[in-house]
Design a protein around this motif. Structure first.
Motif, mmCIF file in Angstrom:
data_model
loop_
_atom_site.group_PDB
_atom_site.id
_atom_site.type_symbol
_atom_site.label_atom_id
_atom_site.label_comp_id
_atom_site.label_asym_id
_atom_site.label_seq_id
_atom_site.Cartn_x
_atom_site.Cartn_y
_atom_site.Cartn_z
ATOM 1 N N UNK A 475 31.289 46.920 42.357
ATOM 2 C CA UNK A 475 31.557 47.823 41.240
ATOM 3 C C UNK A 475 32.865 47.403 40.569
ATOM 4 N N UNK A 476 32.988 47.769 39.316
ATOM 5 C CA UNK A 476 34.225 47.485 38.603
ATOM 6 C C UNK A 476 35.311 48.428 39.087
ATOM 7 N N UNK A 477 36.405 47.841 39.554
ATOM 8 C CA UNK A 477 37.516 48.652 40.019
ATOM 9 C C UNK A 477 38.487 48.950 38.895
ATOM 10 N N UNK A 478 39.302 49.939 39.115
ATOM 11 C CA UNK A 478 40.335 50.262 38.139
ATOM 12 C C UNK A 478 41.390 49.166 38.145
ATOM 13 N N UNK A 479 41.659 48.585 36.993
ATOM 14 C CA UNK A 479 42.607 47.470 36.905
ATOM 15 C C UNK A 479 44.029 47.969 37.123
ATOM 16 N N UNK A 480 44.696 47.452 38.164
ATOM 17 C CA UNK A 480 46.092 47.862 38.364
ATOM 18 C C UNK A 480 46.985 47.290 37.268
ATOM 19 N N UNK A 481 48.053 47.971 37.001
ATOM 20 C CA UNK A 481 48.997 47.552 35.963
ATOM 21 C C UNK A 481 50.145 46.806 36.608
ATOM 22 N N UNK A 482 50.484 45.663 36.025
ATOM 23 C CA UNK A 482 51.625 44.899 36.519
ATOM 24 C C UNK A 482 52.906 45.483 35.935
ATOM 25 N N UNK A 483 53.818 45.795 36.823
ATOM 26 C CA UNK A 483 55.117 46.335 36.414
ATOM 27 C C UNK A 483 56.204 45.558 37.144
ATOM 28 N N UNK A 484 57.037 44.861 36.377
ATOM 29 C CA UNK A 484 58.145 44.101 36.959
ATOM 30 C C UNK A 484 57.642 43.095 38.006
ATOM 31 N N UNK A 485 56.619 42.330 37.615
ATOM 32 C CA UNK A 485 56.038 41.269 38.457
ATOM 33 C C UNK A 485 55.502 41.782 39.792
ATOM 34 N N UNK A 486 54.923 42.978 39.778
ATOM 35 C CA UNK A 486 54.257 43.470 40.969
ATOM 36 C C UNK A 486 53.174 44.477 40.584
ATOM 37 N N UNK A 487 52.201 44.616 41.463
ATOM 38 C CA UNK A 487 51.165 45.625 41.279
ATOM 39 C C UNK A 487 51.086 46.474 42.537
ATOM 40 N N UNK A 488 50.604 47.679 42.359
ATOM 41 C CA UNK A 488 50.391 48.566 43.494
ATOM 42 C C UNK A 488 49.034 49.224 43.333
ATOM 43 N N UNK A 489 48.213 49.114 44.363
ATOM 44 C CA UNK A 489 46.885 49.736 44.326
ATOM 45 C C UNK A 489 46.647 50.486 45.629
ATOM 46 N N UNK A 490 45.787 51.478 45.544
ATOM 47 C CA UNK A 490 45.350 52.206 46.728
ATOM 48 C C UNK A 490 44.036 51.582 47.199
ATOM 49 N N UNK A 491 44.065 51.011 48.390
ATOM 50 C CA UNK A 491 42.894 50.312 48.927
ATOM 51 C C UNK A 491 42.159 51.252 49.873
ATOM 52 N N UNK A 492 40.948 51.619 49.513
ATOM 53 C CA UNK A 492 40.181 52.591 50.299
ATOM 54 C C UNK A 492 39.868 52.039 51.690
ATOM 55 N N UNK A 493 39.673 52.918 52.663
ATOM 56 C CA UNK A 493 39.318 52.442 54.003
ATOM 57 C C UNK A 493 38.002 51.671 53.978
ATOM 58 N N UNK A 494 37.924 50.627 54.788
ATOM 59 C CA UNK A 494 36.727 49.797 54.918
ATOM 60 C C UNK A 494 36.203 49.394 53.539
ATOM 61 N N UNK A 495 37.034 48.657 52.819
ATOM 62 C CA UNK A 495 36.647 48.217 51.474
ATOM 63 C C UNK A 495 37.075 46.781 51.244
ATOM 64 N N UNK A 496 36.435 46.177 50.249
ATOM 65 C CA UNK A 496 36.718 44.792 49.849
ATOM 66 C C UNK A 496 37.061 44.777 48.368
ATOM 67 N N UNK A 497 38.056 43.959 47.999
ATOM 68 C CA UNK A 497 38.489 43.896 46.606
ATOM 69 C C UNK A 497 38.695 42.448 46.181
ATOM 70 N N UNK A 498 38.233 42.146 44.978
ATOM 71 C CA UNK A 498 38.571 40.891 44.310
ATOM 72 C C UNK A 498 39.365 41.245 43.068
ATOM 73 N N UNK A 499 40.585 40.708 42.975
ATOM 74 C CA UNK A 499 41.439 40.952 41.805
ATOM 75 C C UNK A 499 41.825 39.606 41.218
ATOM 76 N N UNK A 500 41.602 39.456 39.932
ATOM 77 C CA UNK A 500 41.995 38.223 39.237
ATOM 78 C C UNK A 500 43.109 38.528 38.257
ATOM 79 N N UNK A 501 44.144 37.715 38.299
ATOM 80 C CA UNK A 501 45.263 37.806 37.364
ATOM 81 C C UNK A 501 45.367 36.488 36.608
ATOM 82 N N UNK A 502 45.802 36.573 35.358
ATOM 83 C CA UNK A 502 45.948 35.382 34.520
ATOM 84 C C UNK A 502 47.366 35.282 33.987
ATOM 85 N N UNK A 503 47.827 34.050 33.844
ATOM 86 C CA UNK A 503 49.129 33.804 33.220
ATOM 87 C C UNK A 503 48.968 33.697 31.720
#
Length: 503
Positions: A475-503
């Motif tokens: 499923x499409x996840x909520x895109x985390x916002x980069x703030x000061x060269x870092x991101x913070x996300x809440x990772x649900x229990x027993x879950x898998x995530x693919x996150x792609x970032x671009x320069x």
């Protein structure tokens, strides 16, 4: 619970060899017949290959496929699969107690591999046969013309050689189940002489020698030491095989098995280095982890066929594990391990590709669908191409019998210089807690999140089927916002995530 991860663009482990997203097709069960090949199927092409399966394999972008075995190869006469189909013999396959029609051989399989965009990784029979037959097979496959075997290939319809680069010197030769099982010294000698003969034909071949069939073998790791002492100068890779089970229905223990696999890899890597030092060699041998997957769901139903109680059926429905969501999470962890070990693991083959402990399932005459494990494999195959990065992970841990420090967050990262993408692959092993995952990025410029896909919120026993092929899918996840060269996300229990970032 909080986890901090630092990703530095310059902390490179190794370039990821695309072949770690390889797979495997063996003449067993329904992997070939009613798997990739079913002439009467509505989607079949002119050669009888299922079009629906072709499209699903293309979707995975599998760069290399190992063939024809597996245990099957140790009693296989490759010549049975060439020439007019009507004249090919039916043989009894002693490995999987079935009959083999030989309607698919090297010509047909090579055409299928070309259609799906995969290279072949061929295995020679060092069980019931040996050096001479390996040499003949190599000549048939790779010599242009002007010799007996190359001219026979041309007569059989293939003018140009296939030019197969990577060859496996037998299969699981340490196993008592193997036709032609050998001691380490016996195998080391025949593997060396076979490698020497094959290199006399083409010194640029890549040759894979058999390592232990699993880390649980009583001869491990002495087998690796002895075999490498015989073959180090003549081969390029040593194979590892490992399958994963959860008979105890213990999720925490099951998802920690990727660390057990990493210990297996580390032990073999140390053995390679020992033999390298002993021989005063500058040559580096790498690992081909050419069989791996979850395999235990089908064990009970397979007992009658594999014990011979049901005679010698053709293409019986054996090893047809139906994978659940829990299996997909472990597969994601195992792929993360291959990425983190990409400095030594250069080839890995998910065993197998269709029907037999596979990401793709088919019904004879009916549908083909994606199993749960298809999805983490696909996301990594498509996006883990580039440089694997060493991560600094600060995560709470738990203990199992083989590891006292299993991190709840399992993670890998790959940076693709050409595409300017940073791809993160994340698993939360915790069974009940969300994890606040903060990731800091160093040496990157102007990163922004371009994709976030997740497998989350499913019952661990949920499966896909022909009736419900998309019950488990990203499923499409909520895109985390980069703030000061870092991101913070809440990772649900027993879950898998693919996150792609671009320069």
């Amino acid at each position: 619970m909080e986890v901090l991860v630092t990703v530095n663009k310059n902390s490179v482990i190794s370039e990821v060899d695309k072949r770690i997203f390889g797979s495997f097709i063996e003449h067993m069960g329904r992997a070939i017949y009613s798997g990739i090949y079913e002439p009467e199927h509505p989607s079949a092409n002119q050669e009888g290959f299922r079009g629906d399966v072709i499209e699903l394999v293309k979707e995975l972008q599998v760069p290399v496929v190992r063939y024809p075995g597996g245990n099957f190869v140790s009693a296989y006469n490759w010549e049975d699969g060439i020439g007019p189909k009507a004249q090919r013999p039916t043989r009894l396959d002693l490995a999987w107690h079935s009959s083999e029609s030989n309607q698919i051989g090297i010509h047909e399989f090579a055409n299928w591999a070309e259609t799906v965009g995969s290279e072949m990784m061929l295995a020679v029979n060092l069980g019931s046969r040996g050096l001479s037959d390996a040499r003949n097979f190599l000549e048939y496959v790779n010599h242009p013309q002007g010799s007996y075997w190359s001219d026979l290939r041309r007569k059989n319809g293939r003018e140009q050689p296939w030019g197969v680069k990577t060859w496996c010197l037998g299969n699981e030769m340490d196993g008592p189940w193997q036709i032609g099982q050998k001691t380490a010294d016996e195998y080391g000698r025949i593997a060396y002489e076979t490698a020497k003969a094959m290199r006399a034909f083409d010194r640029n071949l890549e040759l894979v020698v058999c390592g232990s069939s699993s880390p649980d073998m009583p001869t491990f790791p002495e087998w690796e030491k002895t075999v490498l002492e015989h073959t180090y100068d003549a081969v390029d890779y040593i194979s590892l095989h490992m399958y994963f089970k959860n008979h105890e229905s213990n999720t925490a223990r099951f998802l920690a098995q990727s660390l057990r696999m990493e210990r297996y890899i580390d032990t073999v890597a140390s053995t390679i280095n020992y033999v390298k030092a002993k021989k005063y060699s500058d040559k580096q041998i790498y690992i081909s982890f050419d069989e791996w997957n979850v395999w235990y769901h089908s064990e009970e139903q397979d007992k009658k066929i594999l014990s011979g109680q049901e005679g010698w059926p053709h293409a019986p429905a054996i090893l047809e594990d139906i994978y659940n969501f829990e299996d997909a999470l472990l597969v994601a962890c195992l792929i993360n391990s291959f990425i983190r070990k990409s400095d030594i693991v250069k080839i890995a083959c998910l065993a197998q590709l269709v029907n037999v402990i596979a990401p793709i399932m088919t019904e004879e005459g009916g549908a083909a669908w994606r199993q749960t494990i298809f999805h983490p494999f696909k996301l990594a195959s498509l996006h883990a191409r580039g440089n694997a990065l060493q991560l600094d992970i600060h995560s709470p841990c738990y203990a199992v019998e083989w590891a006292s420090d299993v991190p709840y967050i399992d993670m890998s990262a790959v940076y693709n210089e050409e595409e300017k993408t940073l791809n993160l692959f994340i698993v939360n092993r915790h069974e009940s807690e969300h994890i606040s995952l903060r990731t800091e990025f160093q040496q990157f410029q102007n990163l922004h999140v371009s994709a976030h896909q997740t497998l989350s919120g499913h019952d661990l026993q949920s499966c896909n089927s022909s009736q419900f092929p998309d019950r488990i899918r990203p499923d499409k996840g909520e895109a985390p916002v980069i703030d000061n060269q870092q991101i913070e996300i809440s990772v649900a229990p027993l879950s898998y995530h693919f996150i792609q970032l671009k320069e």
